[in-house]
Motif scaffolding. Structure first.
Motif, short mmCIF file in Angstrom:
data_model
loop_
_atom_site.label_atom_id
_atom_site.label_comp_id
_atom_site.label_asym_id
_atom_site.label_seq_id
_atom_site.Cartn_x
_atom_site.Cartn_y
_atom_site.Cartn_z
N ASP A 119 -7.27 3.49 2.42
CA ASP A 119 -7.95 4.13 3.55
C ASP A 119 -9.45 4.16 3.33
OD1 ASP A 119 -7.89 5.73 6.05
OD2 ASP A 119 -8.64 7.32 4.73
N LYS A 175 -5.78 -3.49 4.15
CA LYS A 175 -4.35 -3.48 4.45
C LYS A 175 -3.69 -4.64 3.73
CE LYS A 175 -5.10 -6.12 8.71
NZ LYS A 175 -6.50 -6.43 8.38
N ASP A 191 -2.87 2.35 -3.98
CA ASP A 191 -2.45 3.59 -3.34
C ASP A 191 -3.06 3.72 -1.95
OD1 ASP A 191 -4.84 5.88 -3.57
OD2 ASP A 191 -4.99 4.26 -5.05
N ALA A 192 -2.42 4.53 -1.11
CA ALA A 192 -2.80 4.65 0.29
C ALA A 192 -4.19 5.23 0.47
CB ALA A 192 -1.77 5.50 1.03
N GLN A 193 -4.58 6.20 -0.39
CA GLN A 193 -5.91 6.80 -0.23
C GLN A 193 -7.01 5.77 -0.48
OE1 GLN A 193 -7.55 9.66 -3.15
NE2 GLN A 193 -7.93 11.02 -1.41
N THR A 211 1.77 5.32 -5.72
CA THR A 211 1.24 6.64 -6.05
C THR A 211 1.06 6.78 -7.55
OG1 THR A 211 3.48 7.55 -6.08
CG2 THR A 211 2.23 7.76 -4.02
N ILE A 258 0.87 -1.19 0.00
CA ILE A 258 0.00 0.00 0.00
C ILE A 258 0.89 1.22 0.00
CG2 ILE A 258 -1.83 1.26 1.21
CD1 ILE A 258 -2.70 -1.38 2.42
N GLU A 259 1.30 1.59 -1.19
CA GLU A 259 2.20 2.73 -1.30
C GLU A 259 2.26 3.29 -2.71
OE1 GLU A 259 6.16 -0.05 -1.95
OE2 GLU A 259 5.60 0.52 0.08
#
Length: 338
Positions: free
Chosen positions: A323, A328, A318-320, A285, A282-283
């Protein structure tokens, strides 16, 4: 973009009712009636609670919400098997060819026949996006997330899926098609019939409608001109359906004459191309823009995000998006390219 699609809940009734008041009529799956909408949410709750993998007459309601504010801005529905509670009527436009040897003349007459050919199909419908949010691809998110839901719960849906598009409604809220065809037999205007159908179903059509074919040439120009034509606000939806593999096969709505689009469920692009993978990172971009979904039944949720399909069969997002979806590493998601 902070919007997500999720399963509807009972406390969505008031915002759903407020959106229903904005539809402008001819929107059978979203009537501006609290009791009818409460009934839909009740059916949806029962469908989400049913964990058996078999097809029966169910209705799922999904809600588009702003993940930051909680504001509800859209909705859509999925019906697993139409025509079970009452017949699912359509008009089928077909052609009768006749030849006269004495006159040496061939005449081709278009006819509208009342049929239940589509009975047993699944249906996607009830899609409505708040007028203030009709930009940024939210309509596409609403529409295509339904197909991810189908892919994730494939055993609950039929092998054929349909989508009814609203037909032409005039500035008075009337329907030229209704006035030219069914309205002649029912003694009620389009708005009255449409509302009655939304609340009570269309069995009254079976009770009172003549079963003989209607010759199109005998209709007035206004009625003929709108057969199979979508409402101007539905043209983009028709293009999206065509991009997904749906096609118009001569079926039209018995009330407003709008086109019914059909497809084989497994050939719908967003069903066919969807992938189930485990999250390994999860990173991301940068990556391919996609619609990403997770959960099952009542925990279903979907949003836009960036994905990277890894060679080991996993996925990075991506992290968004992670979220918004509350996922996860190690969790499973479904996705399809935007």
């Amino acid at each position: 973009m902070t919007f997500r699609l999720r399963a509807a809940r009972a406390d969505d009734l008031e915002p759903l009712y407020e959106m229903a008041k904005l539809t402008g009529g001819g929107f059978t799956n979203l009537p501006p009636d609290r009791n009818a909408l409460s009934g839909k949410l009740g059916r949806a709750s029962a469908a989400f609670a049913n964990e058996t993998d078999e097809i029966c007459d169910e209705q799922f309601v999904l809600i588009l919400e702003n993940a930051q504010t909680g504001a509800i801005r859209g909705t859509c529905q999925l019906m697993t098997q139409v025509g079970q509670q009452w017949p699912f009527y359509s008009y089928r436009l077909n052609t009768l060819t006749q030849y006269s040897q004495e006159l040496d003349r061939t005449v081709r007459a278009e006819m509208l026949s009342l049929v239940t050919d589509l009975e047993g199909s699944s249906e996607v419908g009830g899609l409505f996006l708040h007028p203030n949010e009709r930009a940024g691809g939210l309509g596409l998110l609403l529409a295509r997330s339904r197909y991810l839901f189908i892919a994730m719960h494939r055993a609950r849906f039929a092998d054929r899926v349909l989508a009814e598009l609203r037909g032409i409604i005039d500035e008075r809220g009337g329907s030229p098609f209704w006035d030219g065809v069914a309205g002649r037999f029912f003694g009620m205007n389009f708005q009255e019939a449409d509302y009655f159908n939304a609340i009570n179903g269309n069995q009254f059509i079976a009770d009172l409608m003549p079963k003989h074919p209607v010759y199109v040439a005998m209709l007035d120009d206004d009625a003929r001109s709108v057969i199979g034509v979508p409402h101007p606000t539905g043209r983009a939806a028709m293009r999206m359906l065509e991009n997904e593999g749906f096609h118009y096969d001569g079926y039209v709505d018995i009330f407003d004459g709008g086109p019914t689009m059909v497809a084989r469920t497994d050939e719908v692009v967003s069903v066919k191309n969807s992938e189930q993978r485990t999250i390994s990172g999860i990173e991301t971009t940068e990556g391919e823009r996609a619609i990403i979904a997770t959960g099952k039944l009542a925990t279903f949720r979907a949003c836009y995000g960036a994905r990277k399909l890894n060679e080991d069969g996993t996925i990075s997002i991506d992290a968004q998006a992670a979220d918004i979806l509350d996922v996860k590493g190690g969790d499973t998601v479904w996705s399809v390219a935007r």
